[in-house]
Design a protein around this motif. Structure first.
Motif, PDB file in Angstrom:
ATOM      1  N   HIS A   4       0.817  -1.185   0.000  1.00  0.00           N
ATOM      2  CA  HIS A   4       0.000   0.000   0.000  1.00  0.00           C
ATOM      3  C   HIS A   4       0.866   1.256   0.000  1.00  0.00           C
ATOM      4  O   HIS A   4       1.658   1.492   0.907  1.00  0.00           O
ATOM      5  CB  HIS A   4      -0.914   0.009   1.222  1.00  0.00           C
ATOM      6  CG  HIS A   4      -1.974  -1.045   1.132  1.00  0.00           C
ATOM      7  ND1 HIS A   4      -2.723  -1.449   2.204  1.00  0.00           N
ATOM      8  CD2 HIS A   4      -2.393  -1.796   0.090  1.00  0.00           C
ATOM      9  CE1 HIS A   4      -3.573  -2.404   1.831  1.00  0.00           C
ATOM     10  NE2 HIS A   4      -3.381  -2.630   0.546  1.00  0.00           N
ATOM     11  N   TYR A  37      -0.683  -3.274  -6.565  1.00  0.00           N
ATOM     12  CA  TYR A  37      -1.646  -4.380  -6.660  1.00  0.00           C
ATOM     13  C   TYR A  37      -0.851  -5.680  -6.646  1.00  0.00           C
ATOM     14  O   TYR A  37      -0.046  -5.935  -7.544  1.00  0.00           O
ATOM     15  CB  TYR A  37      -2.438  -4.233  -7.958  1.00  0.00           C
ATOM     16  CG  TYR A  37      -3.659  -5.123  -8.082  1.00  0.00           C
ATOM     17  CD1 TYR A  37      -4.774  -4.905  -7.284  1.00  0.00           C
ATOM     18  CD2 TYR A  37      -3.696  -6.157  -9.015  1.00  0.00           C
ATOM     19  CE1 TYR A  37      -5.904  -5.711  -7.411  1.00  0.00           C
ATOM     20  CE2 TYR A  37      -4.819  -6.955  -9.146  1.00  0.00           C
ATOM     21  CZ  TYR A  37      -5.916  -6.725  -8.345  1.00  0.00           C
ATOM     22  OH  TYR A  37      -7.038  -7.517  -8.468  1.00  0.00           O
ATOM     23  N   ASP A  56      -3.434  -8.442  -2.106  1.00  0.00           N
ATOM     24  CA  ASP A  56      -4.704  -7.971  -2.674  1.00  0.00           C
ATOM     25  C   ASP A  56      -5.515  -9.113  -3.264  1.00  0.00           C
ATOM     26  O   ASP A  56      -6.747  -9.096  -3.202  1.00  0.00           O
ATOM     27  CB  ASP A  56      -4.437  -6.914  -3.750  1.00  0.00           C
ATOM     28  CG  ASP A  56      -3.758  -5.687  -3.184  1.00  0.00           C
ATOM     29  OD1 ASP A  56      -4.378  -5.014  -2.340  1.00  0.00           O
ATOM     30  OD2 ASP A  56      -2.617  -5.408  -3.556  1.00  0.00           O
TER      31      ASP A  56
END
Length: 220
Positions: A4, A37, A56
């Motif tokens: 993130h 991602y 993810d």
């Protein structure tokens, strides 16, 4: 570790974590910083979680009594993709998933080492996706990707570059490599361009007319 961070634009590559040999935490951290991602193949989930990676997507055929739903809360938000098709590898299915989601580029790590058959398949399977997805495979020693017909990049002197044909590649011409190719042919198992190197600091140009040519940039 985490995937993130602030996403700067839509061009950042996704990251697939396969289940080959581990890489250094430094390399993995760099790839996570570039990739907003992260897809982890089911066989590598425990290894990724032990390193503190925020996942993810978990993707795979979920055999060996694997239950991805036990990670739902720990990895929230988490997407679970069951891909039972045994005609494709989990890595191929991850590429298909990214293409369907509209991604244009992906980095792959832990895709080499361990079993030789898995490494060979992972390196050669990227050919079928060359028109749909820019794929780069990393490990601690190499950066591996398919070349377009015309390739230009700046390198420092003595950088080791290997040209590995997948099948037969014709019309290969190089500039600023120590072992020069002039409209020549390479064929896997017969003649390859392994362990060439950059002659001088500056632009390297590699062109080829027909076939699929891997470039392996050695990092050690």
């Amino acid at each position: 570790m985490s995937s993130h961070h602030i996403v700067r634009d839509d061009q950042e590559p996704a990251l697939i974590i396969a289940n080959g040999a581990s890489c250094s935490e430094e390399l993995l951290g760099q790839l996570l910083e570039w990739s907003p991602y992260v897809i982890v193949l089911d066989s590598a989930v425990e290894r990724a979680i032990q390193l503190g990676i925020k996942i993810d997507v978990i993707l795979g055929d979920f055999d060996r009594e694997f239950d991805p739903y036990i990670y739902k809360n720990e990895q929230f938000p988490l997407e679970i993709i069951h891909t039972p098709n045994q005609d494709k590898t989990d890595l191929e299915k991850a590429f298909d998933f990214l293409i369907e989601k509209g991604h244009k580029a992906v980095n792959v790590v832990w895709a080499t080492g361990k079993r030789a058959d898995h490494t060979l398949v992972n390196l050669t399977t990227i050919v079928q996706y060359r028109e749909q997805l820019k794929i780069v495979i990393f490990d601690d020693h190499s950066k591996i990707h398919l070349l377009p017909n015309q390739f230009t990049k700046w390198y420092t002197k003595n950088t080791i570059l290997s040209l590995i044909p997948i099948g037969k590649v014709t019309g290969i011409t190089t500039e600023n490599l120590f072992y020069v190719l002039q409209n020549e042919e390479l064929e896997l198992g017969l003649r390859t361009g392994s362990s060439n190197h950059v002659s001088e600091d500056g632009i390297v140009q590699i062109s080829h007319k027909e076939g699929h040519l891997l470039l392996i940039e050695s990092l050690d």
